[in-house]
Design a protein around this motif. Structure first.
Motif, PDB file in Angstrom:
ATOM      1  N   LYS A   1     -38.512  -6.437  25.368  1.00  0.00           N
ATOM      2  CA  LYS A   1     -37.112  -6.668  25.017  1.00  0.00           C
ATOM      3  C   LYS A   1     -36.508  -7.852  25.769  1.00  0.00           C
ATOM      4  CE  LYS A   1     -32.825  -4.045  24.312  1.00  0.00           C
ATOM      5  NZ  LYS A   1     -31.900  -5.056  24.840  1.00  0.00           N
ATOM      6  N   VAL A   2     -36.921  -8.081  27.005  1.00  0.00           N
ATOM      7  CA  VAL A   2     -36.343  -9.160  27.800  1.00  0.00           C
ATOM      8  C   VAL A   2     -36.586 -10.513  27.135  1.00  0.00           C
ATOM      9  CG1 VAL A   2     -36.439 -10.376  30.018  1.00  0.00           C
ATOM     10  CG2 VAL A   2     -36.509  -7.884  29.951  1.00  0.00           C
ATOM     11  N   PHE A   3     -37.814 -10.759  26.752  1.00  0.00           N
ATOM     12  CA  PHE A   3     -38.149 -12.021  26.098  1.00  0.00           C
ATOM     13  C   PHE A   3     -37.418 -12.173  24.769  1.00  0.00           C
ATOM     14  CE2 PHE A   3     -40.677 -14.479  23.095  1.00  0.00           C
ATOM     15  CZ  PHE A   3     -40.883 -15.665  23.786  1.00  0.00           C
ATOM     16  N   GLN A   4     -37.446 -11.147  23.962  1.00  0.00           N
ATOM     17  CA  GLN A   4     -36.878 -11.256  22.624  1.00  0.00           C
ATOM     18  C   GLN A   4     -35.357 -11.359  22.656  1.00  0.00           C
ATOM     19  OE1 GLN A   4     -38.646  -8.974  19.532  1.00  0.00           O
ATOM     20  NE2 GLN A   4     -40.677  -9.073  20.413  1.00  0.00           N
ATOM     21  N   ASP A   5     -34.712 -10.693  23.602  1.00  0.00           N
ATOM     22  CA  ASP A   5     -33.262 -10.821  23.729  1.00  0.00           C
ATOM     23  C   ASP A   5     -32.869 -12.240  24.131  1.00  0.00           C
ATOM     24  OD1 ASP A   5     -32.897  -8.211  23.037  1.00  0.00           O
ATOM     25  OD2 ASP A   5     -32.388  -7.498  25.049  1.00  0.00           O
ATOM     26  N   PHE A   6     -33.613 -12.821  25.049  1.00  0.00           N
ATOM     27  CA  PHE A   6     -33.315 -14.183  25.485  1.00  0.00           C
ATOM     28  C   PHE A   6     -33.546 -15.173  24.346  1.00  0.00           C
ATOM     29  CE2 PHE A   6     -34.716 -17.969  28.194  1.00  0.00           C
ATOM     30  CZ  PHE A   6     -33.423 -18.456  28.305  1.00  0.00           C
ATOM     31  N   LEU A   7     -34.633 -14.979  23.637  1.00  0.00           N
ATOM     32  CA  LEU A   7     -34.938 -15.846  22.505  1.00  0.00           C
ATOM     33  C   LEU A   7     -33.843 -15.776  21.443  1.00  0.00           C
ATOM     34  CD1 LEU A   7     -36.778 -17.672  20.882  1.00  0.00           C
ATOM     35  CD2 LEU A   7     -38.116 -15.666  20.236  1.00  0.00           C
ATOM     36  N   PHE A   8     -33.394 -14.567  21.125  1.00  0.00           N
ATOM     37  CA  PHE A   8     -32.330 -14.406  20.133  1.00  0.00           C
ATOM     38  C   PHE A   8     -31.042 -15.072  20.610  1.00  0.00           C
ATOM     39  CE2 PHE A   8     -28.633 -11.991  18.573  1.00  0.00           C
ATOM     40  CZ  PHE A   8     -28.750 -12.285  17.224  1.00  0.00           C
ATOM     41  N   CYS A   9     -30.729 -14.950  21.889  1.00  0.00           N
ATOM     42  CA  CYS A   9     -29.525 -15.569  22.427  1.00  0.00           C
ATOM     43  C   CYS A   9     -29.572 -17.085  22.262  1.00  0.00           C
ATOM     44  CB  CYS A   9     -29.366 -15.202  23.906  1.00  0.00           C
ATOM     45  SG  CYS A   9     -27.831 -15.797  24.644  1.00  0.00           S
ATOM     46  N   LEU A  10     -30.683 -17.697  22.601  1.00  0.00           N
ATOM     47  CA  LEU A  10     -30.821 -19.148  22.459  1.00  0.00           C
ATOM     48  C   LEU A  10     -30.658 -19.590  21.009  1.00  0.00           C
ATOM     49  CD1 LEU A  10     -33.833 -20.069  24.782  1.00  0.00           C
ATOM     50  CD2 LEU A  10     -31.391 -20.267  25.266  1.00  0.00           C
ATOM     51  N   ALA A  11     -31.340 -18.878  20.104  1.00  0.00           N
ATOM     52  CA  ALA A  11     -31.329 -19.282  18.696  1.00  0.00           C
ATOM     53  C   ALA A  11     -29.965 -19.026  18.052  1.00  0.00           C
ATOM     54  CB  ALA A  11     -32.421 -18.543  17.938  1.00  0.00           C
ATOM     55  N   SER A  12     -29.367 -17.863  18.310  1.00  0.00           N
ATOM     56  CA  SER A  12     -28.112 -17.510  17.641  1.00  0.00           C
ATOM     57  C   SER A  12     -26.942 -18.349  18.136  1.00  0.00           C
ATOM     58  CB  SER A  12     -27.810 -16.025  17.838  1.00  0.00           C
ATOM     59  OG  SER A  12     -27.664 -15.708  19.205  1.00  0.00           O
ATOM     60  N   ASN A  13     -27.031 -18.869  19.347  1.00  0.00           N
ATOM     61  CA  ASN A  13     -25.960 -19.711  19.887  1.00  0.00           C
ATOM     62  C   ASN A  13     -26.259 -21.199  19.748  1.00  0.00           C
ATOM     63  OD1 ASN A  13     -23.864 -17.863  21.198  1.00  0.00           O
ATOM     64  ND2 ASN A  13     -25.785 -17.034  22.018  1.00  0.00           N
ATOM     65  N   MET A  14     -27.301 -21.515  19.014  1.00  0.00           N
ATOM     66  CA  MET A  14     -27.664 -22.907  18.745  1.00  0.00           C
ATOM     67  C   MET A  14     -27.880 -23.695  20.039  1.00  0.00           C
ATOM     68  SD  MET A  14     -27.852 -22.925  15.486  1.00  0.00           S
ATOM     69  CE  MET A  14     -27.939 -24.671  15.082  1.00  0.00           C
ATOM     70  N   CYS A  15     -28.511 -23.061  21.015  1.00  0.00           N
ATOM     71  CA  CYS A  15     -28.811 -23.735  22.273  1.00  0.00           C
ATOM     72  C   CYS A  15     -30.086 -24.565  22.195  1.00  0.00           C
ATOM     73  CB  CYS A  15     -28.934 -22.711  23.400  1.00  0.00           C
ATOM     74  SG  CYS A  15     -27.410 -21.825  23.778  1.00  0.00           S
ATOM     75  N   ILE A  16     -30.793 -24.473  21.089  1.00  0.00           N
ATOM     76  CA  ILE A  16     -32.051 -25.183  20.957  1.00  0.00           C
ATOM     77  C   ILE A  16     -32.092 -25.943  19.636  1.00  0.00           C
ATOM     78  CG2 ILE A  16     -33.389 -23.613  22.380  1.00  0.00           C
ATOM     79  CD1 ILE A  16     -34.298 -22.174  19.878  1.00  0.00           C
ATOM     80  N   THR A  17     -32.820 -27.038  19.639  1.00  0.00           N
ATOM     81  CA  THR A  17     -33.114 -27.790  18.423  1.00  0.00           C
ATOM     82  C   THR A  17     -34.621 -27.915  18.323  1.00  0.00           C
ATOM     83  OG1 THR A  17     -31.075 -29.058  18.623  1.00  0.00           O
ATOM     84  CG2 THR A  17     -32.780 -29.936  17.157  1.00  0.00           C
ATOM     85  N   LEU A  18     -35.184 -27.420  17.242  1.00  0.00           N
ATOM     86  CA  LEU A  18     -36.640 -27.399  17.119  1.00  0.00           C
ATOM     87  C   LEU A  18     -37.212 -28.778  16.845  1.00  0.00           C
ATOM     88  CD1 LEU A  18     -37.073 -24.215  14.911  1.00  0.00           C
ATOM     89  CD2 LEU A  18     -37.535 -24.416  17.347  1.00  0.00           C
ATOM     90  N   PRO A  19     -38.420 -29.037  17.325  1.00  0.00           N
ATOM     91  CA  PRO A  19     -39.099 -30.274  16.950  1.00  0.00           C
ATOM     92  C   PRO A  19     -39.326 -30.271  15.446  1.00  0.00           C
ATOM     93  CG  PRO A  19     -40.631 -28.758  17.986  1.00  0.00           C
ATOM     94  CD  PRO A  19     -39.267 -28.170  18.158  1.00  0.00           C
ATOM     95  N   PRO A  20     -39.304 -31.428  14.819  1.00  0.00           N
ATOM     96  CA  PRO A  20     -39.351 -31.471  13.351  1.00  0.00           C
ATOM     97  C   PRO A  20     -40.682 -31.034  12.768  1.00  0.00           C
ATOM     98  CG  PRO A  20     -39.551 -33.679  14.268  1.00  0.00           C
ATOM     99  CD  PRO A  20     -39.223 -32.768  15.416  1.00  0.00           C
ATOM    100  N   ILE A  21     -40.587 -30.223  11.721  1.00  0.00           N
ATOM    101  CA  ILE A  21     -41.725 -29.867  10.889  1.00  0.00           C
ATOM    102  C   ILE A  21     -41.263 -30.024   9.441  1.00  0.00           C
ATOM    103  CG2 ILE A  21     -43.113 -27.945  10.044  1.00  0.00           C
ATOM    104  CD1 ILE A  21     -43.586 -27.033  12.792  1.00  0.00           C
ATOM    105  N   PRO A  22     -41.957 -30.796   8.626  1.00  0.00           N
ATOM    106  CA  PRO A  22     -41.473 -31.085   7.284  1.00  0.00           C
ATOM    107  C   PRO A  22     -41.430 -29.855   6.390  1.00  0.00           C
ATOM    108  CG  PRO A  22     -43.726 -31.866   7.568  1.00  0.00           C
ATOM    109  CD  PRO A  22     -43.249 -31.440   8.923  1.00  0.00           C
ATOM    110  N   SER A  23     -40.428 -29.823   5.517  1.00  0.00           N
ATOM    111  CA  SER A  23     -40.308 -28.740   4.536  1.00  0.00           C
ATOM    112  C   SER A  23     -41.039 -29.124   3.264  1.00  0.00           C
ATOM    113  CB  SER A  23     -38.839 -28.466   4.227  1.00  0.00           C
ATOM    114  OG  SER A  23     -38.718 -27.552   3.160  1.00  0.00           O
ATOM    115  N   THR A  24     -41.808 -28.195   2.731  1.00  0.00           N
ATOM    116  CA  THR A  24     -42.538 -28.445   1.490  1.00  0.00           C
ATOM    117  C   THR A  24     -42.209 -27.398   0.430  1.00  0.00           C
ATOM    118  OG1 THR A  24     -44.417 -27.214   2.405  1.00  0.00           O
ATOM    119  CG2 THR A  24     -44.457 -29.610   2.642  1.00  0.00           C
ATOM    120  N   CYS A  25     -41.108 -26.672   0.617  1.00  0.00           N
ATOM    121  CA  CYS A  25     -40.740 -25.605  -0.314  1.00  0.00           C
ATOM    122  C   CYS A  25     -40.556 -26.154  -1.728  1.00  0.00           C
ATOM    123  CB  CYS A  25     -39.450 -24.943   0.154  1.00  0.00           C
ATOM    124  SG  CYS A  25     -38.870 -23.631  -0.944  1.00  0.00           S
TER     125      CYS A  25
END
Length: 287
Positions: free
Chosen positions: A95-119
């Motif tokens: 839970k510790v890892f996943q709670d921290f990860l969710f906090c970072l993502a939900s508050n837009m504290c991170i920007t992911l390195p680019p991966i192209p979309s092919t949808c």
């Protein structure tokens, strides 16, 4: 598929924790880390992660994956994602890892390195007008298009109608850092009931991240022995695509692939020869 996208989230966590706690500088992978955001929204969770053995081991493990990020030539960074995936399933299920990860993502504290979309959402043309009812029951994944998440060993899915919605329960095995297998059994997602011919869109949280997927049922055998679908998904600023061949039994008659291949080519332009063959053998755990 979905599910379970470990992504490079741990890579980002390494950078954020390193900056927030004045740890040694980590490899730069094109990921943006808003340190002030971490300090404002996730300070206690950041400290908890550093102090928690499982969370800390996840970061230490993924640090090695980060070193090889730019060496992975695949557009979707399959090798790098597989490396972080192993780390997270080995050490980061707590839970510790996943709670921290969710906090970072939900508050837009991170920007992911680019991966192209092919949808290919705009060009999908299903062969038959199928609905969620066509998925009812248990299926074994025989082949997958997304080289990591669609190719897990021993994937079997159960779809059960519960009132006006469907419960999707996936079981599958993942590889840990020592290359042993771990059976994932703790996931269940709610999917909407749909009319024939409609796409199927749903959201869920897995491994600490909010995710969304849209499925297009494409074709189904006349005798109901197999069904095929295509999907696109998003999570934490990344887009993905995949496709699955599913059968009622552990094995599928090879002769079925002539029709399946033709359907994929006609419906979404995919070559069945680009799909992986999954392991559904008796070596699978109790699934």
């Amino acid at each position: 598929m979905l599910r379970i996208v470990a992504l490079v989230t741990a890579v980002l966590l390494i950078a954020s924790i390193a900056q927030a706690h004045q740890l040694p500088e980590q490899p730069k992978l094109g990921a943006g880390i808003d340190v002030k955001c971490v300090e404002e929204h996730c300070p206690s969770l950041s400290v908890n992660c550093v102090l928690d053995v499982g969370c800390r081991k996840t970061l230490e493990c993924v640090e090695q994956c980060a070193l090889n990020w730019d060496k992975d030539p695949s557009p979707q960074k399959f090798a790098a994602q597989n490396c972080t995936n192993k780390c997270q399933f080995t050490y980061g299920r707590g839970k510790v890892f996943q709670d921290f990860l969710f906090c970072l993502a939900s508050n837009m504290c991170i920007t992911l390195p680019p991966i192209p979309s092919t949808c290919k959402a705009s060009s999908v043309k299903p062969i038959k007008p199928l609905s969620m009812k066509d998925f009812s029951g248990k299926w074994w994944v025989q082949r997958g298009y997304q080289k990591l998440y669609d190719c897990y060993p021993c994937q079997n899915f159960d779809f059960t109608l519960n009132g006006t919605a469907w419960l999707f329960t996936p079981l599958y095995e993942v590889y840990l850092v020592n290359n042993s297998r771990y059976l994932v059994t703790d996931q269940q997602f709610v999917m909407p009931d749909t009319a024939p011919g409609e796409k199927i869109s749903f959201t869920y949280r897995a491994q600490g991240l909010d995710q969304s997927e849209t499925w297009w049922p494409l074709d189904k055998a006349a005798d109901g022995s197999w069904i095929i679908m295509y999907y696109c998904g998003t999570t934490a600023q990344w887009n993905s695509e995949g496709a699955l061949v599913m059968s009622r039994s552990r094995t599928l008659d090879p002769s079925a692939y002539q029709q399946i291949g033709a359907s994929y080519k006609q419906a979404v332009g995919l070559d069945i020869n680009d799909f992986c063959l999954t392991d559904t053998s008796s070596d699978c755990m109790d699934t």
